[in-house]
Motif scaffolding. Structure first.
Motif, mmCIF file in Angstrom:
data_model
loop_
_atom_site.group_PDB
_atom_site.id
_atom_site.type_symbol
_atom_site.label_atom_id
_atom_site.label_comp_id
_atom_site.label_asym_id
_atom_site.label_seq_id
_atom_site.Cartn_x
_atom_site.Cartn_y
_atom_site.Cartn_z
ATOM 1 N N THR A 33 34.334 35.386 27.795
ATOM 2 C CA THR A 33 35.507 35.037 26.979
ATOM 3 C C THR A 33 36.113 36.263 26.317
ATOM 4 O O THR A 33 37.335 36.431 26.291
ATOM 5 C CB THR A 33 35.110 34.007 25.914
ATOM 6 O OG1 THR A 33 34.452 32.896 26.541
ATOM 7 C CG2 THR A 33 36.326 33.501 25.158
ATOM 8 N N GLY A 94 35.835 29.555 16.831
ATOM 9 C CA GLY A 94 36.780 28.598 17.399
ATOM 10 C C GLY A 94 38.073 28.520 16.600
ATOM 11 O O GLY A 94 39.170 28.514 17.169
ATOM 12 N N LEU A 187 43.201 29.863 23.957
ATOM 13 C CA LEU A 187 42.392 28.683 23.603
ATOM 14 C C LEU A 187 41.037 28.708 24.295
ATOM 15 O O LEU A 187 40.164 27.881 24.000
ATOM 16 C CB LEU A 187 43.154 27.405 23.966
ATOM 17 C CG LEU A 187 44.349 27.087 23.061
ATOM 18 C CD1 LEU A 187 45.175 25.950 23.648
ATOM 19 C CD2 LEU A 187 43.881 26.734 21.649
ATOM 20 N N ALA A 188 40.850 29.678 25.200
ATOM 21 C CA ALA A 188 39.514 29.890 25.769
ATOM 22 C C ALA A 188 38.487 30.173 24.674
ATOM 23 O O ALA A 188 37.306 29.821 24.804
ATOM 24 C CB ALA A 188 39.549 31.048 26.773
ATOM 25 N N ILE A 191 37.277 26.840 23.116
ATOM 26 C CA ILE A 191 36.531 26.110 24.142
ATOM 27 C C ILE A 191 35.148 26.725 24.328
ATOM 28 O O ILE A 191 34.124 26.019 24.364
ATOM 29 C CB ILE A 191 37.315 26.110 25.474
ATOM 30 C CG1 ILE A 191 38.586 25.277 25.329
ATOM 31 C CG2 ILE A 191 36.447 25.581 26.614
ATOM 32 C CD1 ILE A 191 39.543 25.393 26.500
#
Length: 415
Positions: A33, A94, A187-188, A191
């Motif tokens: 990520t 997040g 938005l990875a 997630i």
């Protein structure tokens, strides 16, 4: 030699093995990520029309947050609970990632950056890294170099893969014009954070910190040695900051006219070599000891770093850079294992947080100095200065810390 070699490690106990499996799996997901997001982040900030000052402030806040977050983990994680702190950090990651994916408002982005959970380096992520290294330190001493080697190798490998996939959103929009803009792909982060929080529930209760009656968390017996080590690590980090990846790309383009495509391939190869060197480090440490591995693999890599600037042609410069990359990260697993070995079990989280924070604070000063050196002294000056500073660090480290681990092992309360 005073830094005694390690014998072959015994099979790990089930709790230690499970901890290592979970943390390394989370590291792989985080690195993928971070590698993906680091490439997109610069493009997203540029596309939002933010000024250079604001963008610089965001990245400065990110680095400050990593240092402050690491210090907070060192002070409070064993009181709050390591698993609880780990989950909280992923919840914060997040939220911070969602802020960058959904907003362009500078105050919010700076606040998100100050959490210290975002990173542009797959192998360094502030408080999360400090907490993970502490949990991995709980394995049997002879197994630590091998476990830390795998931990770092996974970061380099998956970080490189993440960077390669960062071109995917643009390619997808060529095929499907209605595909989301680059910013939404950030938005990875949330997630991945949710997936990591799920994985933390597999950690055994043995990862929680040891407690001794009447003893407060923090550095006690090892305070002086840890502070000296942190000071040396800050010097090494400053030297490394003179030649960060983005600067090396800039320098190769200016000095040799290298293409961006070529440098992308070169740095993918660099990531692979760093992963391999992390794995090899455990075998080297078993033969010659932790401190000797830290010093005697780092010295030749720093000679090669300085040599990059003196190469008369692009292929030779790339060869020197790759040769340096094959050695430069062997000291990292040895360094992490050395810190865990040097201090009492109750001090580990504070020691790891302190030494990591020193590196996070010093490294950003390097690029500023590199630009000044290149402008005022010579084009080759940043590489030569970085090599010289890091060689001096190696020599002082060896002179000052020979025998320190043996002294710690002989201490009646040592871990």
């Amino acid at each position: 030699m005073s830094d005694a070699p390690f014998t072959a490690p015994p099979p790990p106990d089930s709790a230690s093995a499970r901890t290592a499996q979970v943390v390394i799996a989370i590291q792989a997901l985080r690195a993928l990520t971070y590698g993906f997001g680091a490439v997109l982040l610069g493009e997203v900030l540029a596309s939002q029309g933010l000024s250079d000052t604001v963008v610089g402030g965001i990245f400065t806040a990110m680095l400050m947050g990593m240092a402050l977050g690491s210090q907070a983990v060192g002070r409070w994680a064993d009181l709050v609970g390591r698993r609880r702190t780990y989950r909280a950090l992923f919840a914060i990651l997040g939220l911070a990632g969602a802020a960058f994916a959904l907003s362009g408002w500078p105050p919010l982005l700076i606040a998100a950056a100050l959490t210290g959970t975002l990173s542009t380096d797959a192998n360094e992520s502030g408080p999360i890294t400090s907490l993970e290294q502490t949990m991995l330190s709980g394995v049997e001493a002879r197994a630590r170099p091998r476990v830390f080697g795998r931990y770092n190798a996974v970061a380099y490998l998956f970080g490189s893969l993440g960077a390669l996939t960062a071109g995917g959103p643009t390619a997808l929009r060529h095929l499907l014009p209605t595909a989301p803009a680059d910013q939404r792909w950030l938005l990875a982060y949330p997630i991945a954070a949710v997936a990591c929080m799920f994985l933390t529930h597999r950690l055994p209760m043995e990862v929680e910190g040891p407690r001794r009656a009447g003893r407060k968390p923090g550095l006690v017996r090892s305070r002086a040695n840890v502070r000296r080590l942190a000071g040396l690590f800050s010097v090494d980090a400053f030297g490394g900051g003179l030649v960060v990846q983005s600067f090396i790309v800039f320098w190769f383009v200016r000095r040799y006219g290298a293409s961006i495509e070529l440098m992308g391939v070169v740095f993918f190869a660099v990531g692979l070599l760093q992963a391999v060197s992390s794995l090899v480090a455990a075998n080297v440490a078993r033969r010659i000891g932790l401190l000797n591995t830290m010093v005697f693999t780092h010295l030749p890599s720093n000679v090669l770093l300085g040599a990059v600037a003196l190469m008369p042609a692009l292929p030779l410069a790339i060869a020197a850079l790759l040769g340096r990359s094959a050695l430069s990260q062997m000291d990292v697993p040895a360094r992490q294992a050395y810190i865990a070995e040097m201090v009492d079990p109750e001090e580990r989280i504070a020691a790891i947080a302190t030494t990591n924070s020193a590196r996070y604070v010093a490294r950003p000063l390097g690029p500023v100095a590199a630009g000044s050196l290149m402008q005022r002294v010579a084009l080759a000056a940043p590489f030569l200065a970085a090599g010289g500073i890091k060689i001096a660090y190696d020599l002082v480290l060896y002179w000052r810390f020979r025998g320190v681990v043996e002294d710690s092992r002989s201490h009646p309360t040592g871990g």
